[in-house]
Design an enzyme around this catalytic site. Sequence first.
Site, mmCIF file in Angstrom:
data_model
loop_
_atom_site.group_PDB
_atom_site.id
_atom_site.type_symbol
_atom_site.label_atom_id
_atom_site.label_comp_id
_atom_site.label_asym_id
_atom_site.label_seq_id
_atom_site.Cartn_x
_atom_site.Cartn_y
_atom_site.Cartn_z
ATOM 1 N N TYR A 72 -2.934 -25.305 -3.384
ATOM 2 C CA TYR A 72 -3.324 -24.556 -4.398
ATOM 3 C C TYR A 72 -4.958 -24.001 -5.119
ATOM 4 C CZ TYR A 72 -0.775 -21.037 -7.318
ATOM 5 O OH TYR A 72 -1.270 -19.376 -7.805
ATOM 6 N N PHE A 124 -16.588 4.575 2.551
ATOM 7 C CA PHE A 124 -15.660 4.580 2.966
ATOM 8 C C PHE A 124 -14.666 5.555 2.910
ATOM 9 C CE2 PHE A 124 -11.938 2.163 5.051
ATOM 10 C CZ PHE A 124 -12.206 2.802 6.414
ATOM 11 N N ASP A 125 -13.315 5.372 3.159
ATOM 12 C CA ASP A 125 -12.021 6.214 2.774
ATOM 13 C C ASP A 125 -11.751 5.017 1.550
ATOM 14 O OD1 ASP A 125 -11.621 4.317 4.910
ATOM 15 O OD2 ASP A 125 -9.383 5.856 5.957
ATOM 16 N N ASP A 215 -21.234 -2.662 0.301
ATOM 17 C CA ASP A 215 -20.257 -3.025 1.020
ATOM 18 C C ASP A 215 -20.308 -3.184 2.388
ATOM 19 O OD1 ASP A 215 -17.493 -1.845 2.604
ATOM 20 O OD2 ASP A 215 -17.201 -0.531 2.366
ATOM 21 N N ALA A 217 -18.808 -4.420 5.219
ATOM 22 C CA ALA A 217 -18.333 -4.985 6.210
ATOM 23 C C ALA A 217 -19.195 -5.509 7.652
ATOM 24 C CB ALA A 217 -17.796 -3.999 7.111
ATOM 25 N N LYS A 258 -14.371 -7.253 10.387
ATOM 26 C CA LYS A 258 -14.972 -6.680 10.495
ATOM 27 C C LYS A 258 -15.967 -7.844 11.347
ATOM 28 C CE LYS A 258 -13.887 -2.823 8.589
ATOM 29 N NZ LYS A 258 -12.887 -2.695 7.614
ATOM 30 N N HIS A 450 -4.763 10.605 6.063
ATOM 31 C CA HIS A 450 -4.364 10.133 7.943
ATOM 32 C C HIS A 450 -3.560 9.324 8.276
ATOM 33 C CE1 HIS A 450 -7.153 7.102 6.776
ATOM 34 N NE2 HIS A 450 -7.396 7.079 8.455
#
Length: 459
Positions: A72, A124-125, A215, A217, A258, A450
């Site tokens: 843990y 990004f969304d 960001d 990714a 990704k 979407h």
Amino acid sequence: MKLPYAESYKIKMVEPIKKSTLKERAQWIKDAKYNLFNLKSEQVFVDLLTDSGTGAMSDRQWSAMMLGDESYAGASSYFKLKDAIKDLLGFDHFLPTHQGRAAENVLFSVLVKEGDVIPGNAHFDTTKGHIEFRKARAVDCTIDEAFDTTLDHPFKGNIDIKKLEKVIAETPKGKIPFILITITCNSAGGQPVSLANISEASAIAKKHGIPMIFDSARFAENAYFIKIREEGYHDKNVREIVKEMFSHADAMTMSSKKDAIVNMGGFIGLRSEDLFQKASVYNILFEGYVTYGGMSGRDMNALAQGLYEGTEFSYLESRIGQVAHLGQMLLEEGIPVQFPFGGHAIFVDAIRFLPQVPREQYIAQTLAIELYIEGGVRGVEIGTLLADRDPVSRENRYPELEMLRLAIPRRTYTNNHMAYVAASLKNVYDRRDEISYGLRIVQEAPIMRHFTVELEKVY
Ligand code: F0G
């Protein structure tokens, strides 16, 4: 003769996929309310919905999983990942999270307040969702060249420095918690951001005392494009470029699904001890204790190994080479695609493909449905459906482009699959004039619609 690129791996395990008939697919997509997210994966032959979490892990990653430490607190897997992040990306502090949007949730809980403005290059969304959910505003400052799919520009993900300066000038001091640079820029077509642009934006951020957050990714694909396309970087290796890119960031969020080639995982990289402490509180609240966040020990081990594999030149050359191979086949058929080709996907320009479908009838979604029916190939709409409604006026937001994204999972499909996809899309292209319908929304969620939207055909 110059030797062509070839995959930097060979295949040890395979997963069968099944073809279906045109008639079956027409019924399945109708049953799915014309939303490709509602299809069962067995109803899809080549799945290009996303490159996220769909890659094939290596034997080294699978074996690293067996050594996962599930303690843990203080697990060796945590320290292994911490060392990899420090070694490759240069961040002293990190927090594991279960995926990219969780990293956004934790970090933005500290940084984003109601009324804030966050400039960036086509957020990004989920990123935009986490900003708007906090009643802040994401302002897109991507260069205009990104919106002309025919224009050849090596770094269509670049942030427009003039637009950025204008946003800073027009926003009250203290209301911009950070500038967000997405590498590569997914929404603009997997397009890279140059190091020259990153350092220019970073100089402006410094001048105004605004932090820079990446960001990240697809950071390794971005670094590959810098090596190939940017003056002065041809002789540097990908990992040196990665380090230089991140030297401009105060913090970063990562969807490890990704470029780190794992099926689940994410993290936040931070320089500031103070920000790390503040974000740790939210990490414990939302994700899990600081040394595992949203991940198991075995997943952290696979991720640490994946970061090294994802930043190898030979891997990136074949990965991006495969995406370009698909793009080239489409281009040769005259199919309108975002050019130059992106790192993780080919983006088909749906407005140029189906000019007869009105924008309010979701052109790119119509094209995605036709491609699915034609060949069982699942892509995703990056257009008006994804753009959601304006949070204030509730009117549809019409983005500059209506795209069908064909995202290529990493190390998963062969070039024969790419040829199959190209042939399927060519068949749709040949009969494009006969496509005489669009779509109407029957049901939608108030945000990020979407994923769950239900649609019907309109003629
Ligand atoms: N940022 C970018 C640029 C992304 O492309 C994504 C996810 C995220 C953040 C969120 O990460 O999914 O791990 O929570 N993109 C996927 C896609 C879903 O299909 O493009 P996540």
